[in-house]
Enzyme design. Structure first.
Site, PDB file in Angstrom:
ATOM      1  N   HIS A 209       0.830  -1.210   0.000  1.00  0.00           N
ATOM      2  CA  HIS A 209       0.000   0.000   0.000  1.00  0.00           C
ATOM      3  C   HIS A 209       0.861   1.256   0.000  1.00  0.00           C
ATOM      4  CE1 HIS A 209      -3.977  -1.885   0.589  1.00  0.00           C
ATOM      5  NE2 HIS A 209      -3.332  -2.790   1.310  1.00  0.00           N
TER       6      HIS A 209
ATOM      7  N   ASP B 291      -0.890  -4.823   6.022  1.00  0.00           N
ATOM      8  CA  ASP B 291      -1.907  -5.650   5.362  1.00  0.00           C
ATOM      9  C   ASP B 291      -1.599  -5.861   3.882  1.00  0.00           C
ATOM     10  OD1 ASP B 291      -2.374  -2.819   5.151  1.00  0.00           O
ATOM     11  OD2 ASP B 291      -4.275  -3.277   4.160  1.00  0.00           O
ATOM     12  N   GLU B 292      -2.107  -6.954   3.391  1.00  0.00           N
ATOM     13  CA  GLU B 292      -2.154  -7.230   1.942  1.00  0.00           C
ATOM     14  C   GLU B 292      -0.843  -6.929   1.211  1.00  0.00           C
ATOM     15  OE1 GLU B 292      -6.811  -6.278   1.016  1.00  0.00           O
ATOM     16  OE2 GLU B 292      -5.482  -4.574   1.196  1.00  0.00           O
ATOM     17  N   SER B 293       0.287  -7.322   1.805  1.00  0.00           N
ATOM     18  CA  SER B 293       1.576  -7.064   1.149  1.00  0.00           C
ATOM     19  C   SER B 293       1.888  -8.208   0.191  1.00  0.00           C
ATOM     20  CB  SER B 293       2.670  -6.909   2.201  1.00  0.00           C
ATOM     21  OG  SER B 293       2.602  -5.643   2.772  1.00  0.00           O
ATOM     22  N   HIS B 294       1.017  -8.379  -0.807  1.00  0.00           N
ATOM     23  CA  HIS B 294       1.151  -9.533  -1.698  1.00  0.00           C
ATOM     24  C   HIS B 294       2.372  -9.430  -2.601  1.00  0.00           C
ATOM     25  CE1 HIS B 294      -2.690 -10.248  -0.029  1.00  0.00           C
ATOM     26  NE2 HIS B 294      -3.373  -9.423  -0.834  1.00  0.00           N
TER      27      HIS B 294
END
Ligand code: TNX
Length: 517
Positions: free
Chosen positions: A251, A314-317
């Protein structure tokens, strides 16, 4: 039909309504008695009441505000009594409130407790008390006696100012409304792929470049140091703590677009105004990244009087899994080294080497998957506590139903007011985790939210459901903490929303059978 309880939201711990007792009447001659130690609360109360009543309501500061009978005029006065010994045993944020023909008396052990007593008193007056111009109505409250204290110490809302930017005036207006429901933290999601919203003096490009975008290509914006100080101060005057979030390592496109050095090739990323997630990442090991984070965390910590600093996670893909684990450990220690308690989204619990006491914010479903539950429990095993924001019931950005013009639906479909009310924070995670829950938070992500009216549409009335879960005692055999009673009180709240200038998103969905009772 007579209401079985009063109409206060969140439901007080105990409220007695003596049948046939004469009401309290506020008049032209009424005064507010309060010592200087609680001047912020007495001034706040006077401001709330003076506008719609047109009464002068002078604040009288005796050395020690005595019993109601002493120094009051015909029973029309309001006494705010700070009882440091807490004789009533209501704790750090609780209060007692008595209204009768002989006056109003609020007692608490802290200014915060008095402030919450004031919020209950506000809701006892006619809805016109929320109007911002003089109204001619009988300024009466029912005679009642309340003993009240919160269940959880963390009672939060979150506003994503990164996807769409909302200026300091909007945030202050939002804080005014949060206070009415005894919410005591506002988490600001200050950075994301689409925008960087807080000025960092040592890195002016962050806001100059990263602040100039938002979802759909609007102008964006950011808070100067002065803006942010004003928000923090406005919050503090309402006993709300601001929790700033700098979301890393994912993000982060706005930062990557502003500072070329943060990119492995030294070339700035293009700005992003879409709504995808999980594509950006900081280079987790480069010196440039950690020099940048040192500057950012230092300056954000400096601007934050509250104990917490949220570092996302979060969501550190797009981050390699091993790198992610090491990164969140180091990031938590960086936050702690600047004197703040780190908070991270639950994914960061994959690390077993977080700074001691790091708080996990759970955002998955009400029924967690095993690996998500394990990651979340890892915060507790490392001495931290938990904030619960289960997406399918606590996310304020979900649509109410298929007819909602804005809002998302990825979290198990839409979320009705009833769904946002009927869940129990201690039943989400297994075992010892329940005692580690310090509270709950309702996040408002703003991919589809563009204006104050959009905020109001999604936040109200569901925030009231969350406020009741956060403040009121859990449902029990003898309690009125039921959906039926809540929805009646919500129904009664309609004129108050109107007077506050709030257009809530979902008409209260009490079914006809309940209405006819
Ligand atoms: C997931 S929840 C996100 C956000 C989105 C949100 C939309 C979380 C920690 N991350 O980036 O805005 O869903 O509902």
């Amino acid at each position: 039909m007579r209401l079985a309880t009063g109409a206060i939201i969140p439901l007080p711990t105990e409220q007695l309504l003596p049948v046939g007792a004469e009401p309290f009447v506020l008049t032209q001659a009424s005064r507010i008695f309060a010592t200087d130690a609680v001047a912020s609360v007495s001034t706040y109360l006077a401001n709330i009441l003076r506008t719609p009543t047109g009464f002068p309501l002078p604040i009288i500061t005796p050395l020690e505000a005595g019993p109601i009978e002493e120094g009051t005029d015909g029973g029309h006065d309001i006494v705010l009594h700070l009882d440091l010994d807490d004789v009533a045993g209501v704790g750090a944020e609780g209060y007692t409130l008595e209204t009768s023909f002989s006056g109003v008396r609020i007692t608490a052990a802290t200014p915060a407790g008095l402030f919450y007593g004031v919020q209950s008193l506000r809701q006892l007056f006619p809805a016109e008390v929320e109007q911002r111009s003089v109204r001619s109505v009988a300024w009466e409250t029912v005679a009642t006696s309340i003993v009240d204290r919160p269940r959880f110490r963390y009672r939060g809302a979150m506003l994503d100012v990164a996807r769409h930017f909302f200026n300091a005036d909007v945030v202050c207006g939002f804080l005014d409304d949060l206070a009415l429901f005894k919410i005591n933290t506002l988490h600001l999601h200050l950075t994301d792929d689409q925008g960087w919203r807080i000025a960092i003096e040592s890195r002016p490009e962050l806001t100059a470049v990263g602040g100039a975008t938002e979802v759909d290509g609007g102008a964006g914006g950011f808070y100067t140091r002065e803006d942010f100080a004003r928000i923090v101060e406005h919050a503090a005057a309402r006993f709300v703590t601001i929790v700033p979030e700098i979301d890393i390592p994912g993000h982060t496109n706005a930062a990557l677009s502003a500072i070329p050095d943060l990119n492995p090739g030294g070339l700035a990323a293009p700005p992003y105004t879409g709504t995808e997630v999980g594509f950006s990442t900081l280079d987790t090991i480069s010196d440039a990244t950690w020099a940048f984070l040192e500057d950012v965390v230092r300056e954000v910590a400096e601007q934050t009087p509250g104990p917490w600093l949220h570092f996302g996670g979060d969501e550190s893909h797009a981050t390699n899994a091993d790198d992610y684990r090491e990164f969140v450990s180091r990031a938590s220690r960086l936050v702690a080294s600047h004197g703040k308690v780190p908070i991270a989204w639950h994914e960061a619990g994959i690390s077993t080497d977080l700074a001691p006491g790091t708080i996990g914010q759970y955002w998955s479903y009400r029924v967690p998957q095993t690996d998500t539950a394990e990651r979340t429990l890892s915060f507790v095993e490392q001495g931290g506590s938990l904030i619960l924001s289960p997406a399918d019931v606590a996310y304020l950005d979900m649509a109410y139903d298929e007819s909602s013009p804005i809002g998302l639906s990825w979290a198990d479909g839409s979320t009705s007011v009833q769904e946002s009310y009927e869940w129990e924070p201690t039943e989400i995670l297994p075992g010892q985790a329940s005692s580690a829950v310090i509270g709950i938070e309702g996040p408002l992500w703003t991919e589809t939210v563009r204006s104050r009216a959009d905020i109001d549409y999604l936040v109200f009335p569901r925030l009231l459901a969350l406020a009741e879960i956060a403040w009121s005692a859990p449902p029990s055999e003898s309690s009125l903490r039921t959906w039926t009673d809540f929805s009646r009180r919500l129904d009664a709240f309609g004129p108050r929303f109107q007077a506050l200038g709030i257009t809530p998103g979902s008409p209260n969905s009490v079914d006809e059978a309940v209405r006819a009772e």
